[in-house]
Design an enzyme around this catalytic site. Structure first.
Site, PDB file in Angstrom:
ATOM      1  N   ASP A 147      -7.053  -5.003 -13.609  1.00  0.00           N
ATOM      2  CA  ASP A 147      -6.155  -4.776 -12.484  1.00  0.00           C
ATOM      3  C   ASP A 147      -4.694  -4.974 -12.925  1.00  0.00           C
ATOM      4  O   ASP A 147      -4.422  -5.572 -13.964  1.00  0.00           O
ATOM      5  CB  ASP A 147      -6.498  -5.752 -11.357  1.00  0.00           C
ATOM      6  CG  ASP A 147      -6.102  -5.243  -9.990  1.00  0.00           C
ATOM      7  OD1 ASP A 147      -5.416  -4.201  -9.909  1.00  0.00           O
ATOM      8  OD2 ASP A 147      -6.485  -5.878  -8.987  1.00  0.00           O
ATOM      9  N   GLU A 159       1.466  -2.997 -13.559  1.00  0.00           N
ATOM     10  CA  GLU A 159       2.587  -2.168 -13.114  1.00  0.00           C
ATOM     11  C   GLU A 159       3.860  -2.985 -12.901  1.00  0.00           C
ATOM     12  O   GLU A 159       4.968  -2.473 -13.062  1.00  0.00           O
ATOM     13  CB  GLU A 159       2.249  -1.467 -11.789  1.00  0.00           C
ATOM     14  CG  GLU A 159       0.952  -0.690 -11.800  1.00  0.00           C
ATOM     15  CD  GLU A 159      -0.231  -1.519 -11.311  1.00  0.00           C
ATOM     16  OE1 GLU A 159      -1.341  -0.994 -11.305  1.00  0.00           O
ATOM     17  OE2 GLU A 159      -0.014  -2.704 -10.933  1.00  0.00           O
ATOM     18  N   ASP A 173      -4.980   0.668  -3.914  1.00  0.00           N
ATOM     19  CA  ASP A 173      -5.145   0.068  -2.590  1.00  0.00           C
ATOM     20  C   ASP A 173      -4.864   1.073  -1.482  1.00  0.00           C
ATOM     21  O   ASP A 173      -3.717   1.474  -1.253  1.00  0.00           O
ATOM     22  CB  ASP A 173      -4.205  -1.128  -2.432  1.00  0.00           C
ATOM     23  CG  ASP A 173      -4.497  -2.223  -3.446  1.00  0.00           C
ATOM     24  OD1 ASP A 173      -5.565  -2.160  -4.091  1.00  0.00           O
ATOM     25  OD2 ASP A 173      -3.666  -3.139  -3.593  1.00  0.00           O
TER      26      ASP A 173
END
Length: 777
Positions: free
Chosen positions: A460, A463, A527
């Site tokens: 995950d 960024e 998401d």
């Protein structure tokens, strides 16, 4: 980035110098073209004074690909990181030629040609493709289309923040005490290199990474800058500086830093590409079609690894902020088994670690007192693989923080301090993968998890990487490393999994990416909310990502945020199981199907089994994706570029070569398009002849439009199959033919790596004429 104020004017303070005339040719042969381009007409010696020159360099790394590099000042140091080109091995030397005719110099690679106009006042490049036997115009750079531009920093800040890109400039990008392009001393200027190519009437642009807005990029400004912003805005996790044109070519901009694309927006008939600095390098990629151009791009940046067959089964996640322990997790698996919804991968999300400890790589002893024993037991009892969540941020409270800080494994500030902030977790540091020791350390942490029995990893984040007041171990430019960080992070983890389990068993579940990231599958869409609108956003993001070279893709079934109503969950389950990879995952609510009713449970069971039956077909398509780069899921326009209706279709897709899938974005009504030919419903055998749009009211909740392309053969596993990984060549395959026109030979995969078990020859009417594997008609 916009450099104009309407057609004729420029914003105050912007200094623009575009190339208008070739003044000297330094090279023109089968290696390429090098020329000097002046920013004004040179009629006398005096015109050579006090002006800029742009150095143009044209070459080719492989057939049907032409590289263009424009430079202003060449004395600067080119700091990395840089994209890894041709990681699968250097291609054969391209077949090139050079020719001269009048005021034109040409250079050809394969069937792709570029012409340089050398006439006075007429600098320009024209790209054409002769794959079909005659030159087909692709695009052109016209006079002033290659330019050096200086922009006051305050203007760039305003424009950037509106576009969701850089809101603050890294120190290296603000040029104080800097001589502008007009020769005067200026303060606070930002230098850009600009290239503009023509955008033809009816030409559509696709790709540029995972983008959740309109599928066709015309009229948009797209900033290539990874951000963690969900699926409902222009921000995205996977920014790729590559686009596909409906004219059958692609453009790859070879810059890891932020690249801005003005796609028919600043200028309606141009695609503007700009980067900060003194050079701009891009590739025009041909091949004769959108699909061929995409394959050539993947050949350049790296073919995707082939995920193991078990990854195609259903992933069941514990979800994000939910409470779970060994008993809860085991209860989910038992419930799925009792309801005939076979789970292949159990995913433990963040809270397998203690709160505030992310990412410590330590199981929470309160909920998992003996994690190694638990992993072994759950794998034995339920036959699942185990996936765990990690990220590259190490909180101050994590047990490994001190070691990482003392040994220099984290990004640093210019004063030598560890770069920390309180985003995500308190006191987070960020692993510096440019440090070989840090890379090895982090890979070792992953390996410890694998040694405990973990099979795969969800990588995950990646960024939220700072670009100001940052120092990398190897001296990388922070602005260039921002997007590229995702590549370094996922490569480190993927290679650790590969080292443990072997080439045929390595896979991730990754969120962030840049060009080349397709080498480390699988990626998921990030998401999203639990609405039909978010379901549409998700699919647009996946189709754009596929048009950027990513072959394998997944998403959060039912949406991540919120609690989906039953009809949305049911529709999303069907969409999710007819994606290459499938995961049930949410934020603060569990995604076990019985939470959405008995019908949802029955639909989940039906769709899981349908996918498992289709695995001989899906895995064969995956091998092709691995070998040549065509995505398993792809937009209709890539498969049917000659059909004008397909240019705009963003609510359906091809699932491999033969299956058309149209997710239903409504509780009861399905609408989709059927291209030319007789297409057969996978579920009922109903035949619909296209081209035509189809609208079906009261479409059953337990189905999804799946139509088989004419002249197709599907190999299906047994009706009672419950897992995706079985020996496809020994499973008693069912051979189905659909409007078959002539005898064909269909390869049967083994399900273990890229090997083939054999093949089946099938004649029209379903007659099997020869076989190397055991089949049943």
């Amino acid at each position: 980035m916009k450099f104009t104020d309407g057609l004729w004017r420029r914003p105050t303070g912007v200094q623009f110098q575009g190339g208008v005339e070739v003044v000297e040719v330094l090279q023109h042969d089968t290696r390429g073209i090098e020329a000097l381009v002046a920013i004004r007409h040179v009629a006398s010696r005096g015109d050579t004074l006090n002006g800029s020159l742009i150095t143009l360099n044209v070459s080719s790394p492989m057939d049907d690909v032409i590289k263009v590099r424009i430079e202003h000042h060449q004395g600067g140091r080119e700091r990395g990181p840089h994209f890894e080109l041709f990681p699968d091995g250097e291609p054969p030397a391209p077949k090139t030629s050079a020719a001269k005719g009048g005021d034109s110099l040409s250079f050809t690679s394969g069937a792709l040609k570029v012409d340089l106009n050398t006439a006075p006042f007429s600098y320009g490049l024209t790209f054409s493709d002769a794959s079909s036997g005659s030159d087909n115009f692709l695009c052109a750079v016209q006079p002033k289309g290659s330019a050096v531009v200086d922009v006051p920093a305050h203007l760039t800040l305003g424009m950037q923040s509106q576009n969701g890109c850089l809101t603050t400039l890294p120190d290296t990008m603000v040029r104080t005490d800097h001589f502008g392009v007009d020769g005067t001393l200026n303060r606070g200027l930002v230098r850009f290199m600009l290239n503009e190519t023509t955008l033809s009437i009816g030409e559509n642009i696709y790709g540029l990474g995972e983008r959740f807005g309109p599928f066709i990029k015309n009229g948009q400004v797209v900033g290539i800058w990874n951000q963690d912003g969900g699926t409902s805005s222009e921000q995205t996790y996977k920014n790729i500086p590559f686009f596909l044109s409906s004219k059958g070519y692609g453009m790859f901009v070879n810059h890891t830093e932020e690249v801005e694309f003005e796609v028919g927006r600043e200028k309606c008939s141009k695609v503007g590409v700009s980067v900060r600095g003194e050079r701009l390098e891009y590739f025009i990629i041909g091949g004769g079609s959108m699909k061929a151009a995409l394959q050539n791009y993947v050949r350049m940046t790296g073919r995707p690894a082939l995920p193991p067959a078990w990854t195609y089964g259903l992933y069941l996640s514990t979800s994000f902020t939910t409470s779970y322990d060994q008993k809860t997790v085991s209860g989910f698996l038992a419930g799925m088994r009792e309801r005939n919804c076979p789970v292949r991968v159990l995913h433990l999300d963040c809270f397998w670690m203690k709160r505030y400890d992310w990412c410590s790589f330590d199981f929470d002893p309160d909920t998992f007192p003996d994690p190694e024993r638990y992993i072994a037991d759950v794998k034995k009892e339920y036959g699942v693989k185990v996936c765990v969540w990690i990220n590259p941020y190490i909180s101050q409270r994590a047990s490994i923080f001190k070691e990482g800080a003392e040994k220099g494994y984290f990004l640093k500030r210019k004063n030598g301090d560890v770069w920390q902030w309180d985003e995500w977790q308190a006191g987070n540091a960020i692993v510096d993968f440019t440090n070989p020791a840090a890379h090895k350390w982090y890979a070792g942490l992953v390996t410890k998890l694998l040694d405990m029995g973990v099979d795969t990893v969800k990588t995950d984040f990646g960024e939220r990487i700072p670009h100001q007041d940052v120092v990398y171990f190897d001296g990388s430019d922070p602005a260039k490393a921002h997007n590229f960080y995702s590549f370094m992070y996922n490569k480190c983890v993927f290679e650790a999994v590969e080292a443990k389990y072997g080439k045929n068993e390595a896979a991730l579940f990754a969120r962030s990416a840049t060009a080349g990231g397709q080498r480390f599958p699988v990626h998921w869409g990030g998401d999203c909310e639990s609405t039909f609108e978010a379901m549409g956003e998700t699919l647009r993001g996946g189709l754009s990502l596929a048009a950027s070279g990513f072959a394998f893709w997944s998403h959060d079934i039912g949406g991540f945020e919120g609690h989906p109503p039953p009809e949305i969950f049911c529709r999303w389950v069907a969409f999710g199981l007819f994606s290459s990879h499938s995961r049930l995952h949410g934020s603060n609510s569990y995604r076990v199907p019985w939470n959405y009713g008995d019908e949802a449970t029955a639909i989940t069971a039906k769709m899981v089994r349908a996918k498992c039956r289709l695995m001989p077909y899906i895995y064969a398509q995956s091998i092709l994706a691995h070998e040549i780069g065509t995505p398993v899921m792809r937009a209709m326009v890539i498969e049917f570029p000659e059909d004008p209706a397909c240019a705009f279709l963003d609510k359906q897709y091809m699932f491999g070569d033969s299956l058309l899938v149209a997710p239903v974005f409504h509780a009861s009504e399905a609408t989709f398009y059927i291209p030319a030919g007789k297409w057969t419903c996978f579920w009922t055998g109903e035949i619909i002849e296209g081209p035509r749009y189809v609208s079906k009211k009261d479409y059953p909740l337990d189905s999804i439009p799946v139509y088989v392309r004419p002249n197709s053969v599907l190999l299906l596993g047994p009706e009672d199959v419950e897992l995706p990984d079985y020996e496809y060549g020994k499973a008693g395959l069912e051979v189905r033919t659909y409007e078959l026109e002539e005898e064909v030979e269909v390869k049967v995969p083994t399900g273990k790596g890229a090997a083939w078990a054999g093949s089946v020859k099938v004649a029209p009417g379903g007659k099997i004429t020869a076989s190397e594997v055991k089949v049943r008609a």
